[in-house]
Write a protein that holds these residues in place. Structure first.
Motif, PDB file in Angstrom:
ATOM      1  N   ALA A   1     -16.016 -11.629   6.109  1.00 24.00           N
ATOM      2  CA  ALA A   1     -16.212 -10.022   5.563  1.00 24.00           C
ATOM      3  C   ALA A   1     -16.326  -9.684   4.028  1.00 24.00           C
ATOM      4  CB  ALA A   1     -15.271  -9.233   6.045  1.00 24.00           C
ATOM      5  N   ILE A   2     -17.178  -8.918   3.767  1.00 21.84           N
ATOM      6  CA  ILE A   2     -17.065  -8.851   2.340  1.00 21.84           C
ATOM      7  C   ILE A   2     -17.184  -7.573   2.132  1.00 21.84           C
ATOM      8  CG2 ILE A   2     -19.268  -8.477   0.690  1.00 21.84           C
ATOM      9  CD1 ILE A   2     -20.978 -10.698   2.313  1.00 21.84           C
ATOM     10  N   VAL A   3     -16.441  -7.026   0.965  1.00 23.04           N
ATOM     11  CA  VAL A   3     -15.484  -5.905   1.429  1.00 23.04           C
ATOM     12  C   VAL A   3     -15.622  -5.244  -0.013  1.00 23.04           C
ATOM     13  CG1 VAL A   3     -13.241  -4.604   0.778  1.00 23.04           C
ATOM     14  CG2 VAL A   3     -13.450  -6.924   2.694  1.00 23.04           C
ATOM     15  N   VAL A   4     -16.428  -4.263  -0.358  1.00 27.55           N
ATOM     16  CA  VAL A   4     -16.710  -3.293  -1.123  1.00 27.55           C
ATOM     17  C   VAL A   4     -15.861  -1.944  -1.805  1.00 27.55           C
ATOM     18  CG1 VAL A   4     -18.564  -3.023  -2.908  1.00 27.55           C
ATOM     19  CG2 VAL A   4     -19.003  -4.464  -1.703  1.00 27.55           C
ATOM     20  N   GLY A   5     -15.357  -2.096  -3.187  1.00 27.07           N
ATOM     21  CA  GLY A   5     -14.207  -0.959  -3.059  1.00 27.07           C
ATOM     22  C   GLY A   5     -13.358  -0.764  -2.894  1.00 27.07           C
ATOM     23  N   VAL A   6     -12.346  -1.770  -3.424  1.00 30.14           N
ATOM     24  CA  VAL A   6     -10.704  -2.242  -3.780  1.00 30.14           C
ATOM     25  C   VAL A   6     -10.253  -1.311  -4.348  1.00 30.14           C
ATOM     26  CG1 VAL A   6     -11.276  -3.629  -1.598  1.00 30.14           C
ATOM     27  CG2 VAL A   6     -10.660  -4.535  -4.177  1.00 30.14           C
ATOM     28  N   ASP A   7      -8.901  -1.236  -4.477  1.00 30.53           N
ATOM     29  CA  ASP A   7      -7.497  -1.310  -4.877  1.00 30.53           C
ATOM     30  C   ASP A   7      -8.139  -1.645  -6.592  1.00 30.53           C
ATOM     31  OD1 ASP A   7      -5.503  -3.000  -5.216  1.00 30.53           O
ATOM     32  OD2 ASP A   7      -6.091  -1.997  -3.180  1.00 30.53           O
ATOM     33  N   PRO A   8      -7.714  -1.983  -7.697  1.00 27.19           N
ATOM     34  CA  PRO A   8      -7.156  -2.687  -8.532  1.00 27.19           C
ATOM     35  C   PRO A   8      -6.827  -3.947  -8.299  1.00 27.19           C
ATOM     36  CG  PRO A   8      -7.805  -0.139  -9.290  1.00 27.19           C
ATOM     37  CD  PRO A   8      -7.428  -0.006  -7.992  1.00 27.19           C
ATOM     38  N   LEU A   9      -5.519  -3.608  -7.333  1.00 27.45           N
ATOM     39  CA  LEU A   9      -4.567  -5.124  -7.631  1.00 27.45           C
ATOM     40  C   LEU A   9      -4.779  -5.890  -6.710  1.00 27.45           C
ATOM     41  CD1 LEU A   9      -1.276  -2.669  -7.006  1.00 27.45           C
ATOM     42  CD2 LEU A   9      -2.308  -4.024  -9.639  1.00 27.45           C
ATOM     43  N   THR A  10      -5.397  -5.624  -5.464  1.00 23.46           N
ATOM     44  CA  THR A  10      -6.702  -6.279  -5.087  1.00 23.46           C
ATOM     45  C   THR A  10      -7.818  -7.167  -5.151  1.00 23.46           C
ATOM     46  OG1 THR A  10      -5.839  -4.529  -2.417  1.00 23.46           O
ATOM     47  CG2 THR A  10      -7.872  -6.982  -2.323  1.00 23.46           C
ATOM     48  N   LEU A  11      -7.836  -6.264  -6.178  1.00 22.54           N
ATOM     49  CA  LEU A  11      -9.376  -6.911  -6.934  1.00 22.54           C
ATOM     50  C   LEU A  11      -8.911  -8.124  -8.064  1.00 22.54           C
ATOM     51  CD1 LEU A  11     -12.227  -5.952  -7.265  1.00 22.54           C
ATOM     52  CD2 LEU A  11     -11.775  -4.974  -9.429  1.00 22.54           C
ATOM     53  N   MET A  12      -7.372  -7.591  -8.586  1.00 22.74           N
ATOM     54  CA  MET A  12      -7.021  -8.653  -8.902  1.00 22.74           C
ATOM     55  C   MET A  12      -6.618 -10.035  -8.762  1.00 22.74           C
ATOM     56  SD  MET A  12      -5.054  -5.906 -11.770  1.00 22.74           S
ATOM     57  CE  MET A  12      -3.953  -7.320 -12.803  1.00 22.74           C
ATOM     58  N   ALA A  13      -5.892  -9.537  -7.221  1.00 22.92           N
ATOM     59  CA  ALA A  13      -5.225 -10.898  -6.939  1.00 22.92           C
ATOM     60  C   ALA A  13      -6.301 -11.995  -5.531  1.00 22.92           C
ATOM     61  CB  ALA A  13      -4.296 -10.151  -5.679  1.00 22.92           C
ATOM     62  N   SER A  14      -8.032 -11.526  -5.930  1.00 25.18           N
ATOM     63  CA  SER A  14      -8.749 -11.642  -5.463  1.00 25.18           C
ATOM     64  C   SER A  14      -8.536 -12.663  -6.439  1.00 25.18           C
ATOM     65  CB  SER A  14      -9.923 -10.883  -5.214  1.00 25.18           C
ATOM     66  OG  SER A  14     -10.498 -10.645  -6.403  1.00 25.18           O
ATOM     67  N   GLN A  15      -8.477 -12.851  -7.047  1.00 26.26           N
ATOM     68  CA  GLN A  15      -9.285 -14.481  -8.691  1.00 26.26           C
ATOM     69  C   GLN A  15      -7.804 -14.624  -8.878  1.00 26.26           C
ATOM     70  OE1 GLN A  15     -12.328 -13.785  -9.700  1.00 26.26           O
ATOM     71  NE2 GLN A  15     -12.176 -12.914  -8.000  1.00 26.26           N
ATOM     72  N   ALA A  16      -6.483 -15.103  -8.051  1.00 25.50           N
ATOM     73  CA  ALA A  16      -5.932 -15.534  -8.918  1.00 25.50           C
ATOM     74  C   ALA A  16      -5.829 -16.719  -8.497  1.00 25.50           C
ATOM     75  CB  ALA A  16      -4.045 -15.495  -7.599  1.00 25.50           C
ATOM     76  N   ILE A  17      -5.725 -18.783  -8.683  1.00 23.15           N
ATOM     77  CA  ILE A  17      -5.724 -19.420  -8.659  1.00 23.15           C
ATOM     78  C   ILE A  17      -4.992 -19.662  -7.517  1.00 23.15           C
ATOM     79  CG2 ILE A  17      -6.355 -22.116  -9.941  1.00 23.15           C
ATOM     80  CD1 ILE A  17      -8.276 -19.708  -9.597  1.00 23.15           C
TER      81      ILE A  17
ATOM     82  N   GLU B   1     -13.619   0.757   0.633  1.00 20.20           N
ATOM     83  CA  GLU B   1     -14.860   1.696   0.735  1.00 20.20           C
ATOM     84  C   GLU B   1     -15.519   1.134   1.810  1.00 20.20           C
ATOM     85  OE1 GLU B   1     -14.491   4.977  -0.662  1.00 20.20           O
ATOM     86  OE2 GLU B   1     -12.864   4.164  -1.395  1.00 20.20           O
ATOM     87  N   PHE B   2     -16.431   0.272   1.535  1.00 23.32           N
ATOM     88  CA  PHE B   2     -17.393  -1.061   2.225  1.00 23.32           C
ATOM     89  C   PHE B   2     -16.784  -1.942   3.384  1.00 23.32           C
ATOM     90  CE2 PHE B   2     -20.109   2.084  -0.054  1.00 23.32           C
ATOM     91  CZ  PHE B   2     -20.975   2.664   0.775  1.00 23.32           C
ATOM     92  N   VAL B   3     -17.272  -2.875   4.448  1.00 22.43           N
ATOM     93  CA  VAL B   3     -16.808  -3.348   4.960  1.00 22.43           C
ATOM     94  C   VAL B   3     -17.994  -3.934   5.220  1.00 22.43           C
ATOM     95  CG1 VAL B   3     -15.603  -5.557   6.691  1.00 22.43           C
ATOM     96  CG2 VAL B   3     -14.386  -3.110   5.078  1.00 22.43           C
ATOM     97  N   LEU B   4     -18.758  -5.198   4.916  1.00 20.70           N
ATOM     98  CA  LEU B   4     -20.383  -5.749   5.454  1.00 20.70           C
ATOM     99  C   LEU B   4     -19.168  -6.667   6.079  1.00 20.70           C
ATOM    100  CD1 LEU B   4     -21.042  -4.595   2.772  1.00 20.70           C
ATOM    101  CD2 LEU B   4     -22.652  -6.033   2.861  1.00 20.70           C
ATOM    102  N   GLU B   5     -19.590  -7.051   7.814  1.00 18.74           N
ATOM    103  CA  GLU B   5     -19.155  -8.116   8.433  1.00 18.74           C
ATOM    104  C   GLU B   5     -20.064  -8.820   9.172  1.00 18.74           C
ATOM    105  OE1 GLU B   5     -17.123  -6.401  11.941  1.00 18.74           O
ATOM    106  OE2 GLU B   5     -16.585  -4.652  10.871  1.00 18.74           O
ATOM    107  N   GLY B   6     -20.069 -10.892   8.345  1.00 16.95           N
ATOM    108  CA  GLY B   6     -21.298 -11.412   8.612  1.00 16.95           C
ATOM    109  C   GLY B   6     -20.772 -12.898   9.451  1.00 16.95           C
ATOM    110  N   ARG B   7     -21.597 -13.472   8.785  1.00 15.15           N
ATOM    111  CA  ARG B   7     -21.135 -15.251   9.176  1.00 15.15           C
ATOM    112  C   ARG B   7     -21.959 -15.932   7.952  1.00 15.15           C
ATOM    113  NH1 ARG B   7     -24.325 -16.093  13.330  1.00 15.15           N
ATOM    114  NH2 ARG B   7     -25.363 -13.648  12.989  1.00 15.15           N
ATOM    115  N   LEU B   8     -20.671 -17.164   7.570  1.00 14.23           N
ATOM    116  CA  LEU B   8     -21.784 -17.848   6.517  1.00 14.23           C
ATOM    117  C   LEU B   8     -22.276 -18.543   8.163  1.00 14.23           C
ATOM    118  CD1 LEU B   8     -18.676 -18.420   4.150  1.00 14.23           C
ATOM    119  CD2 LEU B   8     -21.821 -18.781   3.555  1.00 14.23           C
TER     120      LEU B   8
END
Length: 482
Positions: free
Chosen positions: A207-223, A259-266
């Motif tokens: 899924a591709i999620v567009v428009g999330v809160d800043p904390l989730t945005l930051m968390a997505s970049q954790a190593i 805000e948006f979710v694109l559901e799909g497949r690689l």
């Protein structure tokens, strides 16, 4: 009988709380309200062009104000950019002081909070099974030689079918057709998930999620290790479980308030041309055969907001840099207790140049720190190690340490033939050399040889009490009578 997860969340929302209970960055719209209240949210005239216009305005305001674009190119959905374009803003979003940001993020990575699943999610108020990406989403074209429109702030969430473990990351996503995206997947966890599926001839649900809160945005970049779900790091940053919901067409769980979710497949065994695209090193990622996503459904809020990150902007650099600093600090401290702080400099694109601060390292230990740092992530290209009297967040201080404490024949480490960033144009498709500089004071140095000059009492002076602007009659006021 215990309440349902949905009822528990509704009850919690009704409960009065202090402003310190929930960080302001736990909500996208709450964060926009916070920026507006503090004079850091700009509203453009309607109709700014999605092709270069949105990016141009956002870049002009980069680091000073977030931007909202109503009806860009006459599209009904507004665009927002520049949400996190200062280090201090990220600390505000997390509800901590700037000096506590890295340790707060490090603690969140070490103590994740599992998400809570809900059925009634704002991100699924509207569902489209017939997808036309550029008609339904206001997707900008940013830089001059970009191939076209790109989704740049989309959190790509992949789920391993065998374990249910998820991974969250951000990838550049080229709009190739109404329901197809080209994706640059670098050698990290999403690609590992996909390779496992592709070996069996199967697609990978995402899924591709567009428009999330800043904390989730930051968390997505954790190593973090491959079995860690970054959505749980978001929960740790907010101090409560992140509400998620199951996608309409697959098993992937996504932030319920998105805000948006694109559901799909690689798609397995399919590669198509993707690029060029303006990337964080301030160069273009070249066009090549790359992975492909087919979008099966699009869901969104009733009145959604579309978030875009301009390629090469401060938001782009800092969003990747600061979460990495926290992860790198935690990693290095496990092996080297002398490590006190780290910093990925803006001049090094917040990816390639790492400064490490150490406290009284043993003989040769600074060089071990360099080797450990170079092995943490393939992006790290140059490492500089300094003492605690040097501020690693101040490039001038780090350069001063190199100028006065470093000798190339004694303190330089060069590693040839190493894996680096494929987006670094100086490498051969990511294959290149790395370097470490030991700019610490030698252990056997005489006490006064490297003692920094200082004026006693300087920092304690109250300048507001003893200094003011010189008036026009300054010569009279000085009273220079011999």
């Amino acid at each position: 009988m215990s309440p349902s997860p949905e009822q528990a969340l509704q009850d919690a929302a009704k409960k009065p709380m202090s402003t310190t209970d929930v960080p302001v960055g736990a909500s996208l719209r709450g964060w926009l309200d916070h920026l507006q209240a503090s004079g850091r949210l700009s509203l453009t005239e309607p109709g700014i062009d999605l092709r270069f216009g949105v990016a141009g305005v956002a870049n002009r305001l980069d680091g000073t104000s977030a931007s909202i674009f109503p009806r860009p190119s006459a599209h009904v959905v507004p665009v927002v950019s520049g949400l996190l374009s200062q280090r201090s803003w990220m600390a505000e979003a997390a509800g901590v002081g700037q000096e506590e940001l890295i340790s707060s993020f490090e603690n969140a990575c070490l103590s994740p909070v599992p998400w809570i699943e809900v059925a009634d999610a704002p991100c699924q108020q509207v569902v489209h099974h017939d997808v036309d990406l550029e008609k339904q989403l206001p997707i900008p074209t940013h830089n001059e030689h970009d191939y076209g429109a790109y989704i740049t702030a989309g959190l790509l969430i992949a789920r391993r079918p065998d374990t249910g473990v998820q991974n969250v990351s951000i990838h550049r996503l080229q709009v190739s057709s109404p329901d197809r995206l080209g994706a640059l997947l670098l050698p990290r966890h999403t690609l590992a998930f996909f390779h496992q599926q592709e070996r069996e001839g199967a697609d990978l649900d995402i899924a591709i999620v567009v428009g999330v809160d800043p904390l989730t945005l930051m968390a997505s970049q954790a190593i973090v290790p491959i079995d860690h779900d970054e959505l749980e790091i978001s929960g740790a940053l907010r101090g409560s479980p992140l509400p998620v919901t199951k996608c309409v067409t697959n098993e992937v769980r996504v932030p319920a308030d998105a805000e948006f979710v694109l559901e799909g497949r690689l798609l397995a065994n399919i590669r198509e041309p993707e690029g060029p695209f303006g990337e964080f090193p301030q160069y273009y990622g070249e066009r090549a055969e790359r992975h492909v996503i087919e979008v099966d459904a699009l869901t969104h809020r009733t009145s959604p907001i579309y978030h875009t990150i301009v390629g090469g902007s401060l938001e782009h650099l800092l969003l990747g840099g600061i979460p990495r600093e926290a992860s790198f600090l935690s990693h290095l401290r496990r092996s080297f207790p002398c490590v006190k702080d780290v910093h990925l400099s803006r001049g090094g694109t917040c990816r390639y140049h790492l400064s490490v601060q150490v406290d009284r390292p043993k003989a040769g230990e600074a060089k071990n720190v360099i080797l450990g740092a170079l092995g943490m992530h393939y992006d790290i290209k140059h490492v500089t190690v300094v003492d605690t009297d040097v501020d690693v967040h101040n490039p001038a201080e780090v350069e001063w340490a190199v100028a006065t404490r470093f000798q190339a024949d004694r303190d330089l480490i060069v590693v040839h033939g190493a894996q680096g960033s494929k987006l670094d144009p100086s490498t051969d498709d990511g294959f290149g050399s790395k370097m470490g500089l030991d700019a610490t004071v030698p252990v056997d140095a005489p006490p006064m040889k490297f003692t920094r000059i200082r004026v006693p009492g300087q920092e304690e002076l109250d300048l507001d009490q003893i200094v003011r602007s010189a008036p026009l009659n300054w010569e009279e006021r000085v009273g220079n009578v011999l």
